[in-house]
Design a protein around this motif. Structure first.
Motif, PDB file in Angstrom:
ATOM      1  N   TYR A  92       0.807  -1.222   0.000  1.00  0.00           N
ATOM      2  CA  TYR A  92       0.000   0.000   0.000  1.00  0.00           C
ATOM      3  C   TYR A  92       0.842   1.276   0.000  1.00  0.00           C
ATOM      4  O   TYR A  92       0.406   2.303  -0.521  1.00  0.00           O
ATOM      5  CB  TYR A  92      -0.963   0.000   1.192  1.00  0.00           C
ATOM      6  N   ILE A  93       2.033   1.204   0.576  1.00  0.00           N
ATOM      7  CA  ILE A  93       2.902   2.392   0.540  1.00  0.00           C
ATOM      8  C   ILE A  93       3.273   2.683  -0.913  1.00  0.00           C
ATOM      9  O   ILE A  93       3.202   3.816  -1.384  1.00  0.00           O
ATOM     10  CB  ILE A  93       4.159   2.186   1.414  1.00  0.00           C
ATOM     11  N   ASP A  96       0.285   4.133  -2.791  1.00  0.00           N
ATOM     12  CA  ASP A  96       0.058   5.555  -2.509  1.00  0.00           C
ATOM     13  C   ASP A  96       1.130   6.427  -3.168  1.00  0.00           C
ATOM     14  O   ASP A  96       0.831   7.502  -3.685  1.00  0.00           O
ATOM     15  CB  ASP A  96       0.007   5.795  -0.995  1.00  0.00           C
ATOM     16  N   ARG A 281      -4.375   5.129   5.019  1.00  0.00           N
ATOM     17  CA  ARG A 281      -3.924   6.135   4.061  1.00  0.00           C
ATOM     18  C   ARG A 281      -3.172   7.237   4.807  1.00  0.00           C
ATOM     19  O   ARG A 281      -2.128   7.700   4.365  1.00  0.00           O
ATOM     20  CB  ARG A 281      -5.137   6.762   3.349  1.00  0.00           C
ATOM     21  N   GLU A 283      -1.678   7.093   7.829  1.00  0.00           N
ATOM     22  CA  GLU A 283      -0.406   6.601   8.386  1.00  0.00           C
ATOM     23  C   GLU A 283       0.667   6.487   7.312  1.00  0.00           C
ATOM     24  O   GLU A 283       1.832   6.791   7.543  1.00  0.00           O
ATOM     25  CB  GLU A 283      -0.610   5.244   9.080  1.00  0.00           C
ATOM     26  N   ARG A 284       0.245   6.069   6.122  1.00  0.00           N
ATOM     27  CA  ARG A 284       1.209   5.989   5.017  1.00  0.00           C
ATOM     28  C   ARG A 284       1.636   7.382   4.555  1.00  0.00           C
ATOM     29  O   ARG A 284       2.789   7.591   4.170  1.00  0.00           O
ATOM     30  CB  ARG A 284       0.615   5.172   3.848  1.00  0.00           C
ATOM     31  N   TYR A 287       4.304   8.394   6.925  1.00  0.00           N
ATOM     32  CA  TYR A 287       5.526   7.638   6.607  1.00  0.00           C
ATOM     33  C   TYR A 287       6.246   8.246   5.393  1.00  0.00           C
ATOM     34  O   TYR A 287       7.451   8.492   5.421  1.00  0.00           O
ATOM     35  CB  TYR A 287       5.167   6.166   6.340  1.00  0.00           C
TER      36      TYR A 287
END
Ligand SMILES: Nc1nc2c(ncn2[C@@H]2O[C@H](COP(=O)(O)OP(=O)(O)O)[C@@H](O)[C@H]2O)c(=O)[nH]1
Ligand SMILES: [Mg+2]
Ligand SMILES: [Zn+2]
Length: 301
Positions: A92-93, A96, A281, A283-284, A287
């Protein structure tokens, strides 16, 4: 003298392989001296060509809509971001980051969920599929589900490609080659490797960037080298601009980065806490922001 408009579909050292716009004929050309600087002409460029005796010469490059550095390509309308719901699991990172890259380059992101044939086998596969459809669907992104293995959903995907130049991206093993092969084969695309061999220049390596013409004004880009998703042009402070879900937020400060700000002033944080914005979403975002900030802080060291 004949003037021609063509699209660069492949570059083999100093030989440029072009698709002539008006006829879809494939020709090879060389560069005029004034263009001979590295990366002055990219795969994807629309060029003006002249026939001089028996040779085609590229005279100029028509203004690009956009360009990427890795891979070096231009005029991409949309990115088919392929995620696989099983083997490998969705990253998912990476998803995104790819969406951010698209939005920053004026490329339309389309999410292609591949390997849907695995959904019935495993609960976690099903959960990932539902998560993507729910979260990214709500954000307004186009999503298409495919199984390259069972040849399902490919025609739906093809319908989205018409009159556009599309690049396929996604981490290794998600099924990019399987999907593009299926599309290329069904359109009986001319094998460009043959042309470059005829020209006796360079080698046909799998690393080369190929733009395939699969119909009138419709191109797909097959780039085995599409593995670097570094957000090379984006500063951490700008990252928030590429999050559709932040647009409606009313933070107290215009320059709110939605990172250290408290919930009392940051509407993004409030919306995360009330599940209006997906927590994953967000939290990413944090990051990716931290990674970009680290890079920024290191820049003159
Ligand atoms: N079960 C399943 N396997 C697939 C599907 N698409 C591709 N694969 C398999 O996944 C592996 C990687 O596919 P490939 O197209 O090379 O992925 P790429 O690295 O993204 O180009 C291969 O073993 C494919 O046969 C699919 O829809 N379902
Ligand atoms: Mg591949
Ligand atoms: Zn905020």
């Amino acid at each position: 003298m004949e003037k021609i408009i063509a699209r660069v579909i492949r570059i083999d050292l100093d030989i440029y392989i072009l698709n002539v716009e008006s006829t879809d004929e494939i020709i090879t050309a060389k560069l005029r001296g004034n263009l001979k600087k590295k990366d002055n002409v990219l795969v994807g460029d629309i060029v003006s060509v002249e026939k001089v005796l028996d040779d085609y010469m590229i005279n100029s490059v028509i203004t690009r809509k956009n360009s990427l550095i890795r891979p070096p390509v231009s005029n991409i309308d949309q990115m088919i971001i392929v995620v696989s719901v099983g083997a490998p699991k969705p990253d998912y990172i990476l998803l995104d980051k790819q969406i951010v890259l698209c939005l920053s380059k004026n490329i339309k992101p389309i999410i292609c969920i591949n390997k849907v044939d695995l959904v019935s086998q495993d609960e976690s596969v099903k959960n990932d599929m539902e998560y993507i459809l729910d979260v990214y669907g709500k954000l307004g992104y186009t999503i298409v589900s495919t199984s390259a293995k069972e040849k399902k959903g490919i025609t739906n995907l093809e319908a989205l490609l018409k009159n556009k130049t599309s690049a396929f991206s996604g981490n290794s093993g998600v099924g990019k080659s399987s999907i593009t092969k299926e599309i290329i084969d069904s359109h009986h695309v001319v094998q460009i490797g043959d042309i470059s061999r005829k020209s006796k220049r360079g080698k046909h390596t799998t690393k080369s960037v190929n733009l395939y013409n699969i119909g009138e004004n419709t191109y797909i880009l097959d780039t085995p080298g599409f593995s670097s998703y570094e957000l090379y042009d984006i500063e951490h402070k700008e990252l928030r601009k590429y999050y559709t879900e932040f647009e409606k937020c009313q933070c107290d400060y215009d320059d709110c980065a939605h990172i250290i700000e408290d919930e009392s002033v940051c509407d993004v944080k409030r919306k995360v806490n009330t599940n209006v914005i997906d927590k994953g979403r967000y939290e990413r975002y944090v990051y990716i922001y931290e990674k970009l900030k680290e890079k920024y802080d290191r820049r003159y060291k």
